[in-house]
Design an enzyme around this catalytic site. Sequence first.
Site, PDB file in Angstrom:
ATOM      1  N   LYS A  77      -2.160  -1.473  -3.891  1.00  0.00           N
ATOM      2  CA  LYS A  77      -3.028  -0.300  -3.833  1.00  0.00           C
ATOM      3  C   LYS A  77      -2.205   0.965  -3.891  1.00  0.00           C
ATOM      4  CE  LYS A  77      -6.022   2.024  -0.602  1.00  0.00           C
ATOM      5  NZ  LYS A  77      -6.382   2.171   0.754  1.00  0.00           N
ATOM      6  N   LYS A 105       0.860  -1.183   0.000  1.00  0.00           N
ATOM      7  CA  LYS A 105       0.000   0.000   0.000  1.00  0.00           C
ATOM      8  C   LYS A 105       0.893   1.229   0.000  1.00  0.00           C
ATOM      9  CE  LYS A 105      -3.564   2.438   2.552  1.00  0.00           C
ATOM     10  NZ  LYS A 105      -4.567   2.355   3.609  1.00  0.00           N
TER      11      LYS A 105
HETATM   12  C1  PBG Z   1      -7.536   3.474   5.501  1.00  0.00           C
HETATM   13  C2  PBG Z   1      -7.823   3.280   4.052  1.00  0.00           C
HETATM   14  C3  PBG Z   1      -7.597   4.209   3.039  1.00  0.00           C
HETATM   15  C4  PBG Z   1      -8.132   3.664   1.876  1.00  0.00           C
HETATM   16  C5  PBG Z   1      -8.641   2.396   2.201  1.00  0.00           C
HETATM   17  N1  PBG Z   1      -8.418   2.173   3.553  1.00  0.00           N
HETATM   18  C6  PBG Z   1      -7.038   5.574   3.081  1.00  0.00           C
HETATM   19  C7  PBG Z   1      -5.741   5.842   3.684  1.00  0.00           C
HETATM   20  O1  PBG Z   1      -4.891   4.959   3.863  1.00  0.00           O
HETATM   21  O2  PBG Z   1      -5.541   7.010   4.038  1.00  0.00           O
HETATM   22  C8  PBG Z   1      -8.170   4.353   0.550  1.00  0.00           C
HETATM   23  C9  PBG Z   1      -9.218   3.909  -0.395  1.00  0.00           C
HETATM   24  C10 PBG Z   1      -9.515   4.851  -1.499  1.00  0.00           C
HETATM   25  O3  PBG Z   1      -8.846   5.898  -1.697  1.00  0.00           O
HETATM   26  O4  PBG Z   1     -10.458   4.553  -2.246  1.00  0.00           O
HETATM   27  N2  PBG Z   1      -6.560   2.740   6.072  1.00  0.00           N
END
Ligand code: PBG
Length: 337
Positions: free
Chosen positions: A261, A206
């Site tokens: 992601k 991520k």
């Molecule tokens: C939180 C989380 C995030 C997303 C999914 N879970 C945001 C972040 O890490 O700040 C992002 C999903 C999206 O942008 O559609 N842990």
Amino acid sequence: MRLQGGGVDLSILQRPRRLRRSENLRRLVRETRLHTSDLIWPLFVHARDSDEPVPSMPGVSRHGLDSLLGACEEAQRLGIPAVAVFPCIEASLKNAEGSHAHEESNLLYRSVREIKKRFPELLVITDVALDPYTSHGHDGLLSPNGDSVENDTTVEALCRLAVHEAAAGADIVAPSDMMDGRVGEIRRALDVAGFQETAIMSYAAKYSSAYYGPFRDAVGSKIGQDSIGKATYQMDPANASEAVREVLLDVEQGADIVMVKPAGPYLDIICKVRDAVTTPLAAYQVSGEYAQIHAAAQLGWLDYERTRDESLLAIKRAGADMILTYFAPEVAARLRH
Ligand code: PBG
């Protein structure tokens, strides 16, 4: 060049265009197809009765509980196998420790219980991270002087969170926090609590990405300007080999499904991870990717449906087995016909 009468060059033996002549020929040789069974639909729930549209994500709303159940019914009807539920917690319930995460009555657990009661077959995925509950918006707990997100105390909190989610009925828990060692600890905590069947989909690679902006608007988890950044735990967008390392660590620790992601800007990472592991691979087409396509289409600069479909096909072609996407219901509806 040996042009014969009629303008034909007899030295060209290989003509890939032969198989592009008609739609039926193209269908025969098509290498990648998107199926409804590839789709996971992310849904937002809030504690109000009415729905509230998310301005930066056209077509996406924060649902009241009834309407969330309506969306789940739609998912089931369309054949979408899974939904990922994200709670938008009222500011008054947030604090630095995110302690509301551990209350049985919280909106996420209530929602999951209701969904599983009504639609037992529909898979429910829940994020394991503290950001919906913390006043500072971080995915974890801050150190006493506030200058870092602490790893090991966060992992301990995440384990409790994962067990609450499993107890509420989540089929798959998805640690999205990027703390070190959390997958193994969560696996042990679930097993000890009797949830051996609850799967872990780890947000393994991520990235610290600007593409999460609209999501943070949706759940109200924007971090303050002066705060430490999520780059202290999420990955540097410049790195690729490190993604493989992160994925291998999570697989070793018992991840059932690994995720990359964002998806579209990280197709090379999806491809590398695909080659490195045999574990099922998910990709998250995040809020910013969705917003981008909508914005360009609203300006008349891109064809909405073709761009949407191509963006998903590209993610599948890169090697993803499943895609979390806000386009899920409309694409599933199109795939039916
Ligand atoms: C939180 C989380 C995030 C997303 C999914 N879970 C945001 C972040 O890490 O700040 C992002 C999903 C999206 O942008 O559609 N842990």
